[in-house]
Design an enzyme around this catalytic site. Sequence first.
Site, PDB file in Angstrom:
ATOM      1  N   THR B  12       0.880  -1.160   0.082  1.00 61.88           N
ATOM      2  CA  THR B  12       0.119   0.094   0.054  1.00 61.88           C
ATOM      3  C   THR B  12       0.783   1.302   0.023  1.00 61.88           C
ATOM      4  O   THR B  12       0.394   2.473  -0.244  1.00 61.88           O
ATOM      5  CB  THR B  12      -1.073   0.026   1.124  1.00 61.88           C
ATOM      6  N   GLY B  13       2.196   1.094   0.284  1.00 64.85           N
ATOM      7  CA  GLY B  13       2.861   2.252   0.215  1.00 64.85           C
ATOM      8  C   GLY B  13       3.301   2.744  -1.160  1.00 64.85           C
ATOM      9  O   GLY B  13       2.893   2.110  -1.967  1.00 64.85           O
ATOM     10  N   VAL B  15       6.203   2.820  -2.784  1.00 64.24           N
ATOM     11  CA  VAL B  15       7.070   1.842  -3.570  1.00 64.24           C
ATOM     12  C   VAL B  15       6.306   0.737  -3.956  1.00 64.24           C
ATOM     13  O   VAL B  15       6.278   0.223  -4.739  1.00 64.24           O
ATOM     14  CB  VAL B  15       8.300   1.481  -3.073  1.00 64.24           C
ATOM     15  N   ARG B 109      20.819  -5.151   3.197  1.00 60.73           N
ATOM     16  CA  ARG B 109      21.781  -4.781   2.105  1.00 60.73           C
ATOM     17  C   ARG B 109      23.210  -5.173   2.078  1.00 60.73           C
ATOM     18  O   ARG B 109      23.630  -5.670   1.175  1.00 60.73           O
ATOM     19  CB  ARG B 109      21.714  -3.432   1.551  1.00 60.73           C
ATOM     20  N   CYS B 149      18.285   4.405  -3.447  1.00 58.46           N
ATOM     21  CA  CYS B 149      17.796   5.047  -5.006  1.00 58.46           C
ATOM     22  C   CYS B 149      18.954   6.026  -5.374  1.00 58.46           C
ATOM     23  O   CYS B 149      18.891   6.405  -6.384  1.00 58.46           O
ATOM     24  CB  CYS B 149      16.358   5.626  -4.664  1.00 58.46           C
ATOM     25  N   GLY B 179      11.239   9.875  -2.790  1.00 61.76           N
ATOM     26  CA  GLY B 179      12.249   9.067  -2.066  1.00 61.76           C
ATOM     27  C   GLY B 179      11.963   9.069  -0.617  1.00 61.76           C
ATOM     28  O   GLY B 179      12.549   7.990   0.150  1.00 61.76           O
ATOM     29  N   LYS B 204      25.212   5.501   3.444  1.00 58.35           N
ATOM     30  CA  LYS B 204      24.833   4.745   2.464  1.00 58.35           C
ATOM     31  C   LYS B 204      25.431   4.909   1.245  1.00 58.35           C
ATOM     32  O   LYS B 204      26.094   3.964   0.443  1.00 58.35           O
ATOM     33  CB  LYS B 204      23.071   4.500   2.257  1.00 58.35           C
ATOM     34  N   HIS B 241      16.265  11.425  -9.240  1.00 55.54           N
ATOM     35  CA  HIS B 241      17.420  11.896  -8.231  1.00 55.54           C
ATOM     36  C   HIS B 241      18.439  12.451  -9.168  1.00 55.54           C
ATOM     37  O   HIS B 241      19.002  11.550 -10.001  1.00 55.54           O
ATOM     38  CB  HIS B 241      17.832  10.705  -7.534  1.00 55.54           C
ATOM     39  N   ASN B 326      13.871   7.882  -9.406  1.00 50.03           N
ATOM     40  CA  ASN B 326      14.063   6.992  -7.818  1.00 50.03           C
ATOM     41  C   ASN B 326      13.168   5.835  -7.509  1.00 50.03           C
ATOM     42  O   ASN B 326      13.710   5.102  -6.750  1.00 50.03           O
ATOM     43  CB  ASN B 326      14.268   7.935  -6.910  1.00 50.03           C
ATOM     44  N   THR B 327      12.089   5.718  -8.065  1.00 50.63           N
ATOM     45  CA  THR B 327      11.022   4.698  -7.461  1.00 50.63           C
ATOM     46  C   THR B 327      10.932   3.814  -8.612  1.00 50.63           C
ATOM     47  O   THR B 327      10.415   2.857  -8.357  1.00 50.63           O
ATOM     48  CB  THR B 327       9.627   5.624  -7.170  1.00 50.63           C
TER      49      THR B 327
END
Lengths: 363, 363, 363, 363
Positions: B12-13, B15, B109, B149, B179, B204, B241, B326-327
């Site tokens: 539902t978010g 991304v 990650r 991203c 983002g 990151k 981005h 970015n997405t």
Amino acid sequence: MQKLDVAILGATGAVGQRFIQLLENHPWFRVAEVIGSDRSAGRRYGDAARWVLDGLPPTSIADMQVKPLDAALTSPLVFSALPKEAADPVEFQLAAAGHVVSTNASLNRMVDDVPLLLPEINAEHVGLVDVQRRRRGWTTGALVANSNCTIMPVVMSLAPLMQFGVTKVMVVSAQAISGAGYPGVSSMDILDNMIPYVGGEEEKVETEPLKMLGRFDGEGIVELNAVMSASCNRAPVLDGHLVNVSVELRDKPSLEEVIEAWNSFRGHDPVPSLPSAPAQPVIYMTQQDRPQIRRDRNAGNGMSTSVGRLRPDPLLGYKFVALSHNTIRGAAGCAILNAELLAAQGYLGDFQPIPRAAELTRS
Amino acid sequence: MQKLDVAILGATGAVGQRFIQLLENHPWFRVAEVIGSDRSAGRRYGDAARWVLDGLPPTSIADMQVKPLDAALTSPLVFSALPKEAADPVEFQLAAAGHVVSTNASLNRMVDDVPLLLPEINAEHVGLVDVQRRRRGWTTGALVANSNCTIMPVVMSLAPLMQFGVTKVMVVSAQAISGAGYPGVSSMDILDNMIPYVGGEEEKVETEPLKMLGRFDGEGIVELNAVMSASCNRAPVLDGHLVNVSVELRDKPSLEEVIEAWNSFRGHDPVPSLPSAPAQPVIYMTQQDRPQIRRDRNAGNGMSTSVGRLRPDPLLGYKFVALSHNTIRGAAGCAILNAELLAAQGYLGDFQPIPRAAELTRS
Amino acid sequence: MQKLDVAILGATGAVGQRFIQLLENHPWFRVAEVIGSDRSAGRRYGDAARWVLDGLPPTSIADMQVKPLDAALTSPLVFSALPKEAADPVEFQLAAAGHVVSTNASLNRMVDDVPLLLPEINAEHVGLVDVQRRRRGWTTGALVANSNCTIMPVVMSLAPLMQFGVTKVMVVSAQAISGAGYPGVSSMDILDNMIPYVGGEEEKVETEPLKMLGRFDGEGIVELNAVMSASCNRAPVLDGHLVNVSVELRDKPSLEEVIEAWNSFRGHDPVPSLPSAPAQPVIYMTQQDRPQIRRDRNAGNGMSTSVGRLRPDPLLGYKFVALSHNTIRGAAGCAILNAELLAAQGYLGDFQPIPRAAELTRS
Amino acid sequence: MQKLDVAILGATGAVGQRFIQLLENHPWFRVAEVIGSDRSAGRRYGDAARWVLDGLPPTSIADMQVKPLDAALTSPLVFSALPKEAADPVEFQLAAAGHVVSTNASLNRMVDDVPLLLPEINAEHVGLVDVQRRRRGWTTGALVANSNCTIMPVVMSLAPLMQFGVTKVMVVSAQAISGAGYPGVSSMDILDNMIPYVGGEEEKVETEPLKMLGRFDGEGIVELNAVMSASCNRAPVLDGHLVNVSVELRDKPSLEEVIEAWNSFRGHDPVPSLPSAPAQPVIYMTQQDRPQIRRDRNAGNGMSTSVGRLRPDPLLGYKFVALSHNTIRGAAGCAILNAELLAAQGYLGDFQPIPRAAELTRS
């Protein structure tokens, strides 16, 4: 005290309007002449200028008649907000004719005997006016310039660090649309967008600071020996230029020493007591997400530079963020402060300003 | 060909919605399960999700019932769009239970045996799945991650330059509001503003690329030996981005050689023929003011990285600008491409996709 | 003159911050207490409040400790910036306990004996405080409200036209994001967008003005007999609510008479001499493209309403555009002006303010 | 089927670019000639046009040479994206010379024998071409116009309600910057701002719809007998014009009947099967906060009009919100649809298009 008459070249443009706005209640200067292009000359200022700042132009100025660029000016002091092309040769002609010209145009910034003045950091460069007058045979005339608007947050934040040895500087900017004048940037180019290019800007940012941070040796400026790299971007914000800066400092000061250098920086007398000088030229913000363009561009009435996020840089040693208002500190406001310095130093003939008490600081 | 059922965690978010949008007409995969938080579980997707992308959610998905995070999933392939906190421990649990999990979450990650996959640049890291299965005693399960991203335009533009020896990299970003997810950045914080801070991002950007650009030695990843510096900024743009990059290259290639390296970059088979692979992963633009965020973020259906303004850098040798969506490229699109790579390499059990002909390129 | 202590309910929110900003140098009032939610109570204001206005909160306020909503307050005057749900029952409790409460909350606006004050247009409604005290058995307490922020430009521009007979009004708004508080509107919802819906707003705009423009008959308000229609939209602007208004006027005045009514409108004594009263409550702009939200929202320090583009309407007779600053004139500034009126009229016990000379106008 | 050659007048401008973009893969038409101003003529299109849409112009077009406005054109069909001043007299000259001209320019819209075409709502107005040819002695030539972009959401939403008797209409618009062309609106004028004025727009919105919604009686158009009022505003959005509409309907239908009228509206054959016709010309959205400009402007590939928020209006009976993409549905897309209608009706000589099957709908 009788106020000094001033003229504004390019008065109808965006920077010209800032001059008018900032001079509205100036304690020393009074706008007596507004000069515009052929299109504007002869018209009432209020009709000729499309006012782009908030509100409306001051009534007293709105009713003035715009003079043409070749008019004989009566004001001893002239501010120039001309575009580069229009500045040649009128700025030098006016100086030769005896006017003190404080210009925001880029045209003559790098001319050898033209000081690139920023009072808090290089007030002693004013000595170049003596060289200029001697060489050119001028008696009352002078031409001084202020820096490009993107350079402002760079040199204001670097000046207090000169004591540590500035050797390498990397600058990436996010610049407001007002930096391009009016109409300038089309809304179709910038809404929901960023443009990673500002024509001619990177070359300026990589050279002008070396002159500004240089040393006056009695005859000229010995430029700072440092390497600068600049990448310039246009952002969808109205006013305020933000720079991400990485810097190498020879003496490796601690972060605390750097912050202390910023917070204690004031510039030499008489600069802190000039009417347009901010109480604190460089303000270090401790919040993790500041300075922000909209929220901090008006610090010190738009004349302070806000700095934040000092942290180690894995490549150059130190990195931080700095912000200045581009059309106030970075343009009209600086040109006015430069003229105040000249007045205080006696370069404006027999005009004798009354400096405000140094303790009457503005915030 | 029977399409493979996939589940979406955090559906539902913002991304999660991109996953649904990008998978709507996917030739191999079919969304069979949507998983959400306690607040959403049990509700119709169309009611539980506040759709933030253009238009409305696909009707077939809108009518699905959202499953809770602890539901027993039936789909062999699971995409995770979970926030970091929610990803622990569910992603590892699902992999242990036999699912192939392709995650966009940052949580795992940097775990040693989790590949940080970007098919065009490090498809061979997929071998880490064998290590992972062996060490953890998994047979059909797996966990692979895609990068942050902001790193996407950095590593996509650096990968083709690895042949010249990448030793130092300076990155300054301008990042879109998407983002930060939804509701994410308050409009009061970003309209007419830039925020020179994105929580956790610089760390990151200074570490993940070294793993991504590293070498798989049969047992693990030998990280790239380079120094990276990152400064991250939030900009008032919706998607995309942009990074200003300065880089030191050991072999000092000419600018033409660098551009040729970008334009000819394709990645190794079978990557170019995967359904979501762009025809050209890196596009060098010759216009002086490109790439621009709004105009170029959708290049290659949002899967290409646009690069421009290559020029000498006085400090590190080379500087340029790079941009990725970015997405899409930087999140859901990459996770889908990663899963396509796993499918093509036989890591999805007996699911046998039919690769499109390599010449059927998408632009 | 000893300044009067005031307390601010909901001091950490966006409107609460405006109260603090506007009261920083107030000649009569002094912020003595800041009250917040459970989350904020007990913390230093500077830490509890995420300051969303420009710059930073005043140091004196930043160092105050936030009090909880159920604290016993010592200030005679209380400003409420509470959200609707939190206002019940605390506002009535404080009034019953003897405090004069000037609220911006919508909760009690339509309560029969609560005046919906707007000093320039209905100062005589203050008489309702006497009714209120009598009915409720209060001696020093009182509760007065100001209108919804979207209504402000509507009633300010209609009030001077009441002499012509206002019978029908059509309002379509474009409202700033700050009207939704902080974090309020997600940037993903409003960048490059407009939302043709503001929850609950149209109902207020169709009813509250009838009370505000009504007549106090000694016991209550006789509402204006007119029909109003409202359509409300959210726009990507920071501050300032703009309304397109069409109106039917019974007496069919000429356009010149309407403009003259606006320009000469001042309100009755003592309103023009109150500290926060603008020199000119309604400013008619003659430029064809004004008022504009960004350029005119700060007219009269954000307390004037700018009106423009008066022209015939084929349906209702007259149409025009009006603009007010929503968090100054439409919220905190109005609540402060209301309190000033109460003070000047003797409703704040023995506090005796010294009105500025009426001729000392502010612009 | 051989595609028909088309020429584009004003091809380098913002609307001209939309024509090129929308025609890139058109099944019937092929761009064969691009015509520009003196400044552009003779140059390669890719060099002469500053492409303002996303991405880059199609390569095949970028390599074309721009022809001057007085060139002898070979294409039977001509699309005009000329500014008003440039359209006179070239549009009539080209029609007289035998070309079918489909124009977006406002110049000739209200000329008696020029149909103001909108295929879904007034396809029968095409009969005016016969009148035109007869009166002017043309055999193959014709001139048809599409409406102003702001009118589009108004007439598309009103047309299905004509059956109920439309008598009074009040329109307040929020219009995208792309409606002003390129460079058009200065970013300094519109960022964080709205401008309550669009030059010449209100006059068009109050008159053109009456012709469009009128009846063709064999010789001319009998205009709709209704009263319209318009107030036009410029908003900081890229594309998409939103209107708040209040309307009086003689027959007082229920809200359900109105919604049903919108949802079932299709236009008469052959319109629904034309290549650019949207599957659903008018889409009623049931969400309380839709349509929104950014999220809904691309509905039906930018050719559908999205409507929402139907509710009672205290003054006129009904109010709602409507949205159309201004440079697709409101400009280039409509002109293309108009030409498709002419082609399907046999007005393009012996060109015989193959209509897509009506069931092959686009969404």
